[in-house]
Design an enzyme around this catalytic site. Structure first.
Site, PDB file in Angstrom:
ATOM      1  N   GLU A 121      11.262 -28.149  -4.521  1.00  0.00           N
ATOM      2  CA  GLU A 121      11.215 -26.754  -4.089  1.00  0.00           C
ATOM      3  C   GLU A 121      10.637 -26.030  -5.295  1.00  0.00           C
ATOM      4  O   GLU A 121      11.253 -25.999  -6.365  1.00  0.00           O
ATOM      5  CB  GLU A 121      12.623 -26.246  -3.747  1.00  0.00           C
ATOM      6  CG  GLU A 121      13.196 -26.837  -2.477  1.00  0.00           C
ATOM      7  CD  GLU A 121      12.487 -26.343  -1.217  1.00  0.00           C
ATOM      8  OE1 GLU A 121      11.825 -25.291  -1.269  1.00  0.00           O
ATOM      9  OE2 GLU A 121      12.600 -27.011  -0.173  1.00  0.00           O
ATOM     10  N   ASP A 169       6.250 -26.030 -17.469  1.00  0.00           N
ATOM     11  CA  ASP A 169       6.467 -25.315 -18.741  1.00  0.00           C
ATOM     12  C   ASP A 169       7.646 -24.350 -18.661  1.00  0.00           C
ATOM     13  O   ASP A 169       8.122 -23.867 -19.687  1.00  0.00           O
ATOM     14  CB  ASP A 169       5.192 -24.574 -19.180  1.00  0.00           C
ATOM     15  CG  ASP A 169       4.737 -23.470 -18.227  1.00  0.00           C
ATOM     16  OD1 ASP A 169       5.343 -23.279 -17.163  1.00  0.00           O
ATOM     17  OD2 ASP A 169       3.740 -22.791 -18.570  1.00  0.00           O
ATOM     18  N   GLU A 170       8.115 -24.058 -17.427  1.00  0.00           N
ATOM     19  CA  GLU A 170       9.224 -23.097 -17.291  1.00  0.00           C
ATOM     20  C   GLU A 170      10.493 -23.601 -17.950  1.00  0.00           C
ATOM     21  O   GLU A 170      11.396 -22.803 -18.250  1.00  0.00           O
ATOM     22  CB  GLU A 170       9.504 -22.793 -15.814  1.00  0.00           C
ATOM     23  CG  GLU A 170       8.327 -22.152 -15.134  1.00  0.00           C
ATOM     24  CD  GLU A 170       8.696 -21.208 -13.997  1.00  0.00           C
ATOM     25  OE1 GLU A 170       9.882 -20.950 -13.784  1.00  0.00           O
ATOM     26  OE2 GLU A 170       7.756 -20.746 -13.332  1.00  0.00           O
ATOM     27  N   TYR A 178      15.383 -22.380 -10.297  1.00  0.00           N
ATOM     28  CA  TYR A 178      14.276 -23.341 -10.235  1.00  0.00           C
ATOM     29  C   TYR A 178      14.086 -24.035 -11.582  1.00  0.00           C
ATOM     30  O   TYR A 178      14.081 -25.269 -11.661  1.00  0.00           O
ATOM     31  CB  TYR A 178      12.975 -22.633  -9.816  1.00  0.00           C
ATOM     32  CG  TYR A 178      11.746 -23.477 -10.083  1.00  0.00           C
ATOM     33  CD1 TYR A 178      11.457 -24.584  -9.288  1.00  0.00           C
ATOM     34  CD2 TYR A 178      10.889 -23.193 -11.154  1.00  0.00           C
ATOM     35  CE1 TYR A 178      10.345 -25.383  -9.550  1.00  0.00           C
ATOM     36  CE2 TYR A 178       9.783 -23.983 -11.421  1.00  0.00           C
ATOM     37  CZ  TYR A 178       9.515 -25.071 -10.613  1.00  0.00           C
ATOM     38  OH  TYR A 178       8.418 -25.868 -10.878  1.00  0.00           O
ATOM     39  N   LYS A 209      14.679 -28.013 -12.720  1.00  0.00           N
ATOM     40  CA  LYS A 209      13.629 -28.875 -13.285  1.00  0.00           C
ATOM     41  C   LYS A 209      14.079 -29.404 -14.655  1.00  0.00           C
ATOM     42  O   LYS A 209      13.875 -30.578 -14.968  1.00  0.00           O
ATOM     43  CB  LYS A 209      12.307 -28.109 -13.418  1.00  0.00           C
ATOM     44  CG  LYS A 209      11.684 -27.679 -12.092  1.00  0.00           C
ATOM     45  CD  LYS A 209      11.265 -28.815 -11.182  1.00  0.00           C
ATOM     46  CE  LYS A 209      10.068 -29.602 -11.674  1.00  0.00           C
ATOM     47  NZ  LYS A 209       9.587 -30.558 -10.631  1.00  0.00           N
TER      48      LYS A 209
HETATM   49  P1  NAD Z   1       4.636 -27.211  -3.253  1.00  0.00           P
HETATM   50  O1  NAD Z   1       5.813 -26.327  -2.973  1.00  0.00           O
HETATM   51  O2  NAD Z   1       3.275 -26.757  -2.868  1.00  0.00           O
HETATM   52  O3  NAD Z   1       4.854 -28.638  -2.553  1.00  0.00           O
HETATM   53  C1  NAD Z   1       6.068 -29.320  -2.612  1.00  0.00           C
HETATM   54  C2  NAD Z   1       5.975 -30.525  -1.690  1.00  0.00           C
HETATM   55  O4  NAD Z   1       7.205 -31.258  -1.790  1.00  0.00           O
HETATM   56  C3  NAD Z   1       5.774 -30.170  -0.225  1.00  0.00           C
HETATM   57  O5  NAD Z   1       4.827 -31.013   0.371  1.00  0.00           O
HETATM   58  C4  NAD Z   1       7.158 -30.397   0.373  1.00  0.00           C
HETATM   59  O6  NAD Z   1       7.113 -30.735   1.750  1.00  0.00           O
HETATM   60  C5  NAD Z   1       7.667 -31.536  -0.472  1.00  0.00           C
HETATM   61  N1  NAD Z   1       9.126 -31.593  -0.513  1.00  0.00           N
HETATM   62  C6  NAD Z   1       9.992 -30.570  -0.784  1.00  0.00           C
HETATM   63  N2  NAD Z   1      11.257 -31.002  -0.686  1.00  0.00           N
HETATM   64  C7  NAD Z   1      11.200 -32.320  -0.375  1.00  0.00           C
HETATM   65  C8  NAD Z   1      12.173 -33.309  -0.147  1.00  0.00           C
HETATM   66  N3  NAD Z   1      13.498 -33.031  -0.241  1.00  0.00           N
HETATM   67  N4  NAD Z   1      11.784 -34.565   0.135  1.00  0.00           N
HETATM   68  C9  NAD Z   1      10.452 -34.869   0.222  1.00  0.00           C
HETATM   69  N5  NAD Z   1       9.474 -33.955   0.039  1.00  0.00           N
HETATM   70  C10 NAD Z   1       9.856 -32.694  -0.252  1.00  0.00           C
HETATM   71  O7  NAD Z   1       4.747 -27.538  -4.805  1.00  0.00           O
HETATM   72  P2  NAD Z   1       3.578 -27.641  -5.900  1.00  0.00           P
HETATM   73  O8  NAD Z   1       3.240 -26.292  -6.370  1.00  0.00           O
HETATM   74  O9  NAD Z   1       2.524 -28.545  -5.386  1.00  0.00           O
HETATM   75  O10 NAD Z   1       4.385 -28.364  -7.085  1.00  0.00           O
HETATM   76  C11 NAD Z   1       4.452 -29.788  -7.145  1.00  0.00           C
HETATM   77  C12 NAD Z   1       5.241 -30.189  -8.383  1.00  0.00           C
HETATM   78  O11 NAD Z   1       4.605 -29.665  -9.539  1.00  0.00           O
HETATM   79  C13 NAD Z   1       6.675 -29.651  -8.414  1.00  0.00           C
HETATM   80  O12 NAD Z   1       7.504 -30.645  -8.959  1.00  0.00           O
HETATM   81  C14 NAD Z   1       6.591 -28.448  -9.347  1.00  0.00           C
HETATM   82  O13 NAD Z   1       7.842 -28.239  -9.985  1.00  0.00           O
HETATM   83  C15 NAD Z   1       5.532 -28.914 -10.318  1.00  0.00           C
HETATM   84  N6  NAD Z   1       4.751 -27.853 -10.977  1.00  0.00           N
HETATM   85  C16 NAD Z   1       4.151 -26.863 -10.221  1.00  0.00           C
HETATM   86  C17 NAD Z   1       3.370 -25.908 -10.851  1.00  0.00           C
HETATM   87  C18 NAD Z   1       2.675 -24.810 -10.068  1.00  0.00           C
HETATM   88  O14 NAD Z   1       2.083 -23.914 -10.680  1.00  0.00           O
HETATM   89  N7  NAD Z   1       2.693 -24.821  -8.740  1.00  0.00           N
HETATM   90  C19 NAD Z   1       3.216 -25.931 -12.250  1.00  0.00           C
HETATM   91  C20 NAD Z   1       3.860 -26.935 -12.982  1.00  0.00           C
HETATM   92  C21 NAD Z   1       4.621 -27.893 -12.339  1.00  0.00           C
HETATM   93  O1  DAU Z   2       4.754 -22.156 -15.068  1.00  0.00           O
HETATM   94  C1  DAU Z   2       4.738 -23.163 -14.093  1.00  0.00           C
HETATM   95  C2  DAU Z   2       5.389 -22.641 -12.831  1.00  0.00           C
HETATM   96  O2  DAU Z   2       4.457 -21.712 -12.277  1.00  0.00           O
HETATM   97  C3  DAU Z   2       5.740 -23.714 -11.822  1.00  0.00           C
HETATM   98  O3  DAU Z   2       6.719 -24.554 -12.361  1.00  0.00           O
HETATM   99  C4  DAU Z   2       6.236 -23.106 -10.519  1.00  0.00           C
HETATM  100  O4  DAU Z   2       6.414 -24.119  -9.549  1.00  0.00           O
HETATM  101  C5  DAU Z   2       5.204 -22.117 -10.017  1.00  0.00           C
HETATM  102  O5  DAU Z   2       5.704 -21.451  -8.881  1.00  0.00           O
HETATM  103  C6  DAU Z   2       4.869 -21.092 -11.098  1.00  0.00           C
HETATM  104  O6  DAU Z   2       6.005 -20.228 -11.367  1.00  0.00           O
HETATM  105  P1  DAU Z   2       5.800 -18.669 -11.651  1.00  0.00           P
HETATM  106  O7  DAU Z   2       7.066 -17.976 -11.361  1.00  0.00           O
HETATM  107  O8  DAU Z   2       5.179 -18.431 -12.974  1.00  0.00           O
HETATM  108  O9  DAU Z   2       4.675 -18.378 -10.538  1.00  0.00           O
HETATM  109  P2  DAU Z   2       4.486 -17.208  -9.488  1.00  0.00           P
HETATM  110  O10 DAU Z   2       3.129 -17.424  -8.882  1.00  0.00           O
HETATM  111  O11 DAU Z   2       5.636 -17.057  -8.574  1.00  0.00           O
HETATM  112  O12 DAU Z   2       4.416 -15.919 -10.414  1.00  0.00           O
HETATM  113  C7  DAU Z   2       3.460 -15.820 -11.450  1.00  0.00           C
HETATM  114  C8  DAU Z   2       3.722 -14.503 -12.167  1.00  0.00           C
HETATM  115  O13 DAU Z   2       3.379 -13.426 -11.272  1.00  0.00           O
HETATM  116  C9  DAU Z   2       5.173 -14.292 -12.551  1.00  0.00           C
HETATM  117  O14 DAU Z   2       5.229 -13.579 -13.789  1.00  0.00           O
HETATM  118  C10 DAU Z   2       5.717 -13.391 -11.437  1.00  0.00           C
HETATM  119  C11 DAU Z   2       4.506 -12.578 -11.044  1.00  0.00           C
HETATM  120  N1  DAU Z   2       4.460 -12.174  -9.611  1.00  0.00           N
HETATM  121  C12 DAU Z   2       4.601 -13.140  -8.670  1.00  0.00           C
HETATM  122  C13 DAU Z   2       4.562 -12.818  -7.321  1.00  0.00           C
HETATM  123  C14 DAU Z   2       4.732 -13.888  -6.278  1.00  0.00           C
HETATM  124  C15 DAU Z   2       4.233 -10.845  -9.261  1.00  0.00           C
HETATM  125  O15 DAU Z   2       4.081  -9.964 -10.148  1.00  0.00           O
HETATM  126  N2  DAU Z   2       4.195 -10.530  -7.931  1.00  0.00           N
HETATM  127  C16 DAU Z   2       4.377 -11.445  -6.947  1.00  0.00           C
HETATM  128  O16 DAU Z   2       4.366 -11.068  -5.750  1.00  0.00           O
END
Ligand code: NAD
Ligand code: DAU
Length: 338
Positions: free
Chosen positions: A83, A125-126, A149, A153
């Site tokens: 998630e 990095d969070e 979250y 992690k």
């Molecule tokens: P996302 O939310 O787009 O996708 C998550 C996927 O995991 C989905 O396909 C969902 O169906 C699946 N999933 C969720 N719960 C599950 C469960 N219980 N069993 C099986 N599958 C399940 O996420 P994302 O943005 O692609 O992130 C992927 C990974 O990268 C995560 O571990 C996240 O913490 C990490 N990450 C994300 C970012 C970012 O900026 N999005 C940055 C750094 C690290």
């Molecule tokens: O840093 C890596 C992380 O980046 C991942 O681990 C997470 O899965 C990913 O969701 C992301 O987390 P953030 O909280 O940094 O991303 P988000 O896109 O939700 O928000 C980016 C920044 O923008 C944050 O400072 C909050 C701000 N924001 C976000 C939303 C959705 C707004 O100002 N308005 C918004 O509506």
């Protein structure tokens, strides 16, 4: 080689699956629960490939995880499933703790019992929390999570490390910065701002918009994970940053400029509780040990991402379903700045 990818129907996991099928000769088994964030439309380009298989399942389902590993005998697991949205983790922490911590435990335990040769745990990095400028987190920085979250992690990172130390499971941990690119669910900053700007909806900026994030193109992230899978040292942690730190407001201005929309669409709203002010990473270790570099220039990558969302409005409409609208109302409905 056969790899099992968890969360391969999500934003980053699907990019990794497409890259693995397109650029290697690996068999790829995608194990995904298809939550609101999982979407098989992200994988239509590989769905018919004989080296690709999809298994619909929950990573907390130990019996199904065990039987899938017994059947597929993967050499490596790349664990993306999570998630992933901070705002949702604030509104409803339980599914986040369950999937991110308990689910990671299930995967690690199954991998240990089967003797999987490589387990890449994808993290963020969070976990380092907010850093004052000009600090950049190296892999030795203390864990300092702020949201449910990031705490989930950080907890799963520690569990993954314990499986290396205690059971000698060949675990590698990656910690990436903020990703952007095609197929990102429009709850995260960049796709939300793009989707709202296209429709002349308000762009909700939390607090003063001066929070800093380091932007990494999803393909650069996937190449980093692949470099760690192939060349990383077991038991080690590798940061993967985009080397492009920007305040949120600058990102929003760029989106408005590239979509040709007015600044008056910006709406300052109540800040996210516990909002981390600044993330910053050093990726020096990954660069030094594997030769990886982030290739994508942010302005070019953002313009291409906007083009992708413009060309894929049906995809966006499909994922902004009833459940999305309920979430949007919960997160933004009561957020006007008082
Ligand atoms: P996302 O939310 O787009 O996708 C998550 C996927 O995991 C989905 O396909 C969902 O169906 C699946 N999933 C969720 N719960 C599950 C469960 N219980 N069993 C099986 N599958 C399940 O996420 P994302 O943005 O692609 O992130 C992927 C990974 O990268 C995560 O571990 C996240 O913490 C990490 N990450 C994300 C970012 C970012 O900026 N999005 C940055 C750094 C690290
Ligand atoms: O840093 C890596 C992380 O980046 C991942 O681990 C997470 O899965 C990913 O969701 C992301 O987390 P953030 O909280 O940094 O991303 P988000 O896109 O939700 O928000 C980016 C920044 O923008 C944050 O400072 C909050 C701000 N924001 C976000 C939303 C959705 C707004 O100002 N308005 C918004 O509506």
């Amino acid at each position: 080689m056969t790899i099992l990818v968890t969360g391969g129907a999500g934003f980053i996991g699907s990019a990794f699956v497409r890259m693995s099928i397109g650029q290697t000769d690996w068999r790829v088994v995608n194990f995904d629960k298809l939550t609101y964030a999982g979407n098989l439309e992200n994988l239509t380009s590989v769905a018919g490939n004989p080296r690709y298989r999809f298994v619909h399942g929950d990573i907390c389902d130990q019996a199904l995880v065990d039987s899938t590993l017994a059947e597929e005998k993967p050499d490596a697991i790349v664990h993306f499933a999570a998630e992933s949205h901070v705002d949702r983790s604030i509104l409803s922490p339980e599914p986040v703790i369950r999937t991110n911590f308990r689910g990671s435990f299930t995967m690690l335990e199954a991998a240990r019992r089967r003797g999987v040769q490589r387990f890449v745990h994808v993290s963020t990095d969070e976990v380092y929390g907010s850093l004052a400028a000009p600090l950049e987190a190296t892999e030795e920085f203390p864990l300092n999570a702020s949201s449910p979250y990031s705490a989930s992690k950080a907890g799963s990172d520690l569990l993954a490390r314990s499986y290396f130390v205690t059971y000698k499971l060949p675990v590698l941990i990656t910690r990436a910065s903020n990703n952007y690119g095609p197929y990102q669910f429009p709850e995260k900053l960049i796709p939300l701002m793009i989707a709202n700007a296209f429709e002349d909806h308000r762009l909700p900026v939390y607090g003063d918009g001066q929070q800093v994030r380091d932007w990494l193109h999803v393909d650069d992230h996937c190449r980093g994970v692949m470099a760690v899978l192939e060349k990383g040292r077991e038991g080690e942690i590798y940061n993967i940053g985009g080397n492009r730190s920007l305040p949120n407001l600058d990102v929003v201005h760029k989106v408005l400029q590239l979509t040709g929309k007015p600044e008056s669409l910006i709406e300052y709203v109540k800040d996210r509780p516990g909002h981390d002010r600044r993330y910053a990473l050093s990726s020096e270790k990954l660069m030094r040990e594997t030769g990886w570099r982030p290739f994508t220039n942010f302005e070019t990558g953002l313009a291409e991402t906007i083009d992708w969302y413009r060309a894929n409005s049906a995809w966006v409409a499909g994922v902004r379903s009833g459940a999305y609208l309920t979430y949007y109302e919960r997160n933004y409905g009561n957020r006007a700045r008082g």
